[in-house]
Design a protein around this motif. Structure first.
Motif, short mmCIF file in Angstrom:
data_model
loop_
_atom_site.label_atom_id
_atom_site.label_comp_id
_atom_site.label_asym_id
_atom_site.label_seq_id
_atom_site.Cartn_x
_atom_site.Cartn_y
_atom_site.Cartn_z
N ALA A 269 2.92 -56.15 19.53
CA ALA A 269 3.68 -54.96 19.91
C ALA A 269 5.18 -55.18 19.69
O ALA A 269 5.88 -54.30 19.18
N MET A 270 5.67 -56.35 20.06
CA MET A 270 7.10 -56.63 19.89
C MET A 270 7.48 -56.71 18.42
O MET A 270 8.54 -56.21 18.02
N ALA A 271 6.63 -57.30 17.59
CA ALA A 271 6.92 -57.37 16.14
C ALA A 271 6.92 -55.97 15.54
O ALA A 271 7.76 -55.65 14.70
N ARG A 272 5.97 -55.14 15.95
CA ARG A 272 5.90 -53.77 15.42
C ARG A 272 7.16 -52.99 15.81
O ARG A 272 7.73 -52.27 14.99
N LEU A 273 7.59 -53.11 17.06
CA LEU A 273 8.80 -52.40 17.51
C LEU A 273 10.04 -52.90 16.76
O LEU A 273 10.88 -52.11 16.34
N LYS A 274 10.14 -54.20 16.60
CA LYS A 274 11.29 -54.77 15.89
C LYS A 274 11.38 -54.24 14.46
O LYS A 274 12.44 -53.81 14.01
N GLU A 275 10.26 -54.28 13.74
CA GLU A 275 10.27 -53.83 12.36
C GLU A 275 10.46 -52.33 12.24
O GLU A 275 11.18 -51.86 11.36
N ALA A 276 9.85 -51.56 13.12
CA ALA A 276 10.00 -50.10 13.08
C ALA A 276 11.46 -49.72 13.30
O ALA A 276 12.01 -48.86 12.60
N ARG B 104 7.81 -59.67 3.60
CA ARG B 104 8.69 -59.00 2.64
C ARG B 104 8.20 -59.32 1.23
O ARG B 104 8.22 -60.47 0.82
N ILE B 105 7.81 -58.28 0.52
CA ILE B 105 7.31 -58.44 -0.85
C ILE B 105 8.42 -58.04 -1.82
O ILE B 105 8.94 -56.93 -1.74
N GLY B 106 8.77 -58.95 -2.71
CA GLY B 106 9.73 -58.64 -3.76
C GLY B 106 8.97 -58.23 -5.01
O GLY B 106 8.16 -58.99 -5.53
N THR B 107 9.23 -57.01 -5.48
CA THR B 107 8.52 -56.51 -6.66
C THR B 107 9.22 -56.97 -7.94
O THR B 107 10.40 -57.35 -7.91
N PRO B 108 8.55 -56.90 -9.07
CA PRO B 108 9.18 -57.26 -10.34
C PRO B 108 10.38 -56.37 -10.68
O PRO B 108 11.26 -56.77 -11.44
N LYS B 109 10.43 -55.16 -10.13
CA LYS B 109 11.55 -54.24 -10.38
C LYS B 109 12.74 -54.51 -9.46
O LYS B 109 13.73 -53.80 -9.51
N GLY B 110 12.64 -55.52 -8.58
CA GLY B 110 13.73 -55.86 -7.68
C GLY B 110 13.70 -55.13 -6.35
O GLY B 110 14.62 -55.28 -5.55
N GLU B 111 12.67 -54.34 -6.10
CA GLU B 111 12.55 -53.64 -4.82
C GLU B 111 11.99 -54.59 -3.77
O GLU B 111 11.33 -55.58 -4.10
N MET B 112 12.24 -54.28 -2.50
CA MET B 112 11.70 -55.06 -1.39
C MET B 112 10.78 -54.15 -0.59
O MET B 112 11.18 -53.06 -0.17
N ILE B 113 9.55 -54.59 -0.37
CA ILE B 113 8.58 -53.84 0.43
C ILE B 113 8.40 -54.58 1.74
O ILE B 113 7.81 -55.67 1.77
N PRO B 114 8.90 -54.02 2.86
CA PRO B 114 8.72 -54.68 4.15
C PRO B 114 7.41 -54.25 4.80
O PRO B 114 6.91 -53.15 4.55
N ALA B 115 6.88 -55.11 5.65
CA ALA B 115 5.67 -54.79 6.40
C ALA B 115 5.64 -55.70 7.63
O ALA B 115 6.37 -56.69 7.71
N VAL B 116 4.79 -55.35 8.58
CA VAL B 116 4.55 -56.22 9.74
C VAL B 116 3.06 -56.53 9.76
O VAL B 116 2.23 -55.65 9.57
N CYS B 117 2.75 -57.83 9.92
CA CYS B 117 1.35 -58.25 9.86
C CYS B 117 0.94 -58.94 11.15
O CYS B 117 1.79 -59.40 11.92
N GLY B 118 -0.36 -59.01 11.33
CA GLY B 118 -0.92 -59.80 12.42
C GLY B 118 -1.21 -61.20 11.90
O GLY B 118 -0.80 -61.58 10.80
N SER B 119 -1.94 -61.97 12.66
CA SER B 119 -2.23 -63.34 12.26
C SER B 119 -3.23 -63.39 11.11
O SER B 119 -3.97 -62.44 10.87
N GLY B 120 -3.23 -64.51 10.42
CA GLY B 120 -4.12 -64.68 9.29
C GLY B 120 -3.75 -65.93 8.51
O GLY B 120 -3.24 -66.89 9.08
N PHE B 121 -4.00 -65.91 7.20
CA PHE B 121 -3.61 -67.04 6.37
C PHE B 121 -3.38 -66.58 4.94
O PHE B 121 -3.81 -65.51 4.53
N ALA B 122 -2.64 -67.40 4.21
CA ALA B 122 -2.35 -67.15 2.79
C ALA B 122 -2.84 -68.33 1.99
O ALA B 122 -2.70 -69.48 2.41
#
Length: 137
Positions: A125-132, A51-69
């Motif tokens: 697949a389960m994460a994609r279905l949940k978010e969709a 979930r990305i919070g933008t400077p304008k206060g909007e929320m951008i949801p997404a579903v990701c696979g594995s990785g790192f930040a």
């Protein structure tokens, strides 16, 4: 509102490259929220909701696979994941088929490597279905 630069990269695209007020990530040990001036760190990610919070206060949801930040001291956050997509981009029929295939393959008890590959496919697949389903009306 204070912000930081966020860049999210998948193997096939740059998903986001702009300022953000916050980002919530699915870390392997629970959700992690990153805000402006976060301490430097590297976070291992698993399949799940971003979930990305933008400077304008909007929320951008997404579903990701594995990785790192990676969070750096100069207010930069770079996220590298194998896949990432918005809920409206998810083909529910294909996600259901992928879930069924992964469940069937898990029942076959093949090699250890195939077991891990199939559990990863099932989790994705389960994460994609949940978010969709969460963001569709």
């Amino acid at each position: 509102m204070s912000t930081f630069h966020l860049k999210i990269i998948a193997y096939d695209k740059i998903f986001y490259d702009d300022e953000a007020a916050s980002v919530v990530l699915p870390a392997i040990d629970g959700e992690v929220q990153i805000l402006t001036n976060h301490e430097e760190c590297v976070v291992a990610l698993k399949t799940g909701e971003v979930r990305i919070g933008t400077p304008k206060g909007e929320m951008i949801p997404a579903v990701c696979g594995s990785g790192f930040a990676e969070v750096t001291s100069d207010n930069q956050v770079e996220i590298l994941v194998d896949t990432i997509e918005r809920p409206e981009e998810i083909d529910i029929r294909r996600a259901k088929e992928a879930k069924e295939r992964a469940e069937e393959r898990l029942l076959q008890h093949k090699s250890r490597m195939e077991y891990y590959r199939n559990t990863t496919s099932l989790a994705r697949a389960m994460a994609r279905l949940k978010e969709a389903n969460k963001y569709r009306h």
